[in-house]
Design a protein around this motif. Structure first.
Motif, mmCIF file in Angstrom:
data_model
loop_
_atom_site.group_PDB
_atom_site.id
_atom_site.type_symbol
_atom_site.label_atom_id
_atom_site.label_comp_id
_atom_site.label_asym_id
_atom_site.label_seq_id
_atom_site.Cartn_x
_atom_site.Cartn_y
_atom_site.Cartn_z
ATOM 1 N N ASP A 89 -27.481 -13.691 34.435
ATOM 2 C CA ASP A 89 -28.569 -13.737 35.407
ATOM 3 C C ASP A 89 -29.450 -14.918 35.011
ATOM 4 N N PRO A 90 -28.891 -16.132 35.142
ATOM 5 C CA PRO A 90 -29.591 -17.311 34.619
ATOM 6 C C PRO A 90 -30.834 -17.680 35.431
ATOM 7 N N PRO A 91 -31.745 -18.445 34.813
ATOM 8 C CA PRO A 91 -32.920 -18.919 35.547
ATOM 9 C C PRO A 91 -32.486 -19.829 36.697
ATOM 10 N N GLY A 92 -33.202 -19.729 37.805
ATOM 11 C CA GLY A 92 -32.884 -20.562 38.956
ATOM 12 C C GLY A 92 -31.703 -20.073 39.770
ATOM 13 N N TRP A 93 -31.191 -18.902 39.484
ATOM 14 C CA TRP A 93 -30.020 -18.331 40.151
ATOM 15 C C TRP A 93 -30.472 -17.371 41.250
ATOM 16 N N ARG A 94 -29.874 -17.486 42.436
ATOM 17 C CA ARG A 94 -30.112 -16.527 43.511
ATOM 18 C C ARG A 94 -28.758 -16.042 44.001
ATOM 19 N N GLU A 95 -28.484 -14.777 43.763
ATOM 20 C CA GLU A 95 -27.211 -14.196 44.178
ATOM 21 C C GLU A 95 -27.125 -14.149 45.694
ATOM 22 N N CYS A 96 -25.973 -14.549 46.211
ATOM 23 C CA CYS A 96 -25.694 -14.422 47.641
ATOM 24 C C CYS A 96 -24.778 -13.219 47.868
ATOM 25 N N PHE A 97 -23.712 -13.137 47.069
ATOM 26 C CA PHE A 97 -22.801 -11.985 47.106
ATOM 27 C C PHE A 97 -21.953 -12.029 45.842
ATOM 28 N N GLY A 98 -21.693 -10.875 45.287
ATOM 29 C CA GLY A 98 -20.894 -10.825 44.069
ATOM 30 C C GLY A 98 -21.477 -11.724 42.995
ATOM 31 N N ARG A 99 -20.627 -12.550 42.410
ATOM 32 C CA ARG A 99 -21.083 -13.493 41.387
ATOM 33 C C ARG A 99 -21.285 -14.894 41.955
ATOM 34 N N ILE A 100 -21.246 -15.030 43.280
ATOM 35 C CA ILE A 100 -21.449 -16.317 43.953
ATOM 36 C C ILE A 100 -22.893 -16.402 44.427
ATOM 37 N N GLY A 101 -23.525 -17.547 44.169
ATOM 38 C CA GLY A 101 -24.901 -17.710 44.594
ATOM 39 C C GLY A 101 -25.338 -19.162 44.525
ATOM 40 N N LEU A 102 -26.620 -19.356 44.693
ATOM 41 C CA LEU A 102 -27.211 -20.695 44.699
ATOM 42 C C LEU A 102 -27.954 -20.940 43.391
ATOM 43 N N ILE A 103 -27.853 -22.162 42.897
ATOM 44 C CA ILE A 103 -28.541 -22.601 41.681
ATOM 45 C C ILE A 103 -29.629 -23.592 42.090
ATOM 46 N N ASP A 104 -30.822 -23.393 41.570
ATOM 47 C CA ASP A 104 -31.926 -24.322 41.781
ATOM 48 C C ASP A 104 -31.655 -25.576 40.948
#
Length: 185
Positions: A89-104
């Motif tokens: 659950d790294p900083p700048g991480w936003r989960e979209c679904f599962g383990r896929i998400g957006l990184i700041d």
């Protein structure tokens, strides 16, 4: 069909959608609800190395190490789509679904070391207002199919449209052989 069910799905352009920039595109839906949808075109690699645009991230992105054209909206901005390891659950991480998400991309890459399994950076995105995407699907512009992690991070993005269609268990699989120019058939 409820809007929330489409997050994490792929939109595959039907042969009827023959206009740039969506002709033969495959879009990963990162967010979809009653207010609209946001996704990135995952099969359009640009001819621009990440190292030239965002050098701090060049060792974090996976091959082919280039920027991808995520869509026609906001092409002067970048979105980083990443798959993180199971417990991260790294900083700048936003989960979209599962383990896929957006990184700041403003977060220093060193803070994410060991947390990111795979990552791609996209210039721009594809977006729809509330109900717009559902209308396009009803009109026959898009097929909605399940996504697989390799769809986003695979080494051969240029053949993704055909591969995604080919793996479907219905008549859609036959469309994988649809000619680039049907008038030449």
């Amino acid at each position: 069909m409820t809007a929330s069910t489409l997050t994490g799905s792929l939109l595959v352009a039907t042969p009827l959608l023959d206009e740039p920039p969506f002709r033969r595109s495959v879009i990963l839906l990162l967010d979809h609800d009653d207010d609209g949808a946001l996704g990135v075109v995952v099969n359009r690699a640009a001819d621009l190395e990440v190292d030239r645009v965002l050098p701090d991230w060049s060792t974090t992105v996976n091959e082919p190490g280039v920027l991808f054209m995520g869509g026609p909206v906001g092409t002067d901005s970048a979105l980083a789509v990443a798959e993180v390891i199971e417990s991260a659950d790294p900083p700048g991480w936003r989960e979209c679904f599962g383990r896929i998400g957006l990184i700041d991309l403003d977060v220093p890459p060193a803070l994410l070391e060991g947390a990111i399994q795979r990552m791609r950076i996209f210039a721009g995105y594809a977006g729809w207002s509330g109900g717009q995407l559902e209308g396009e699907i009803t009109e026959g512009a898009w097929y909605v199919v399940p996504s697989e992690p390799d769809d986003v991070f695979g080494l051969r993005p240029e053949g993704l449209w055909r591969r995604v269609l080919r793996r479907q268990n219905d008549q859609m699989a036959f469309l994988a052989t649809y000619p680039d120019d049907p008038t030449q058939n």
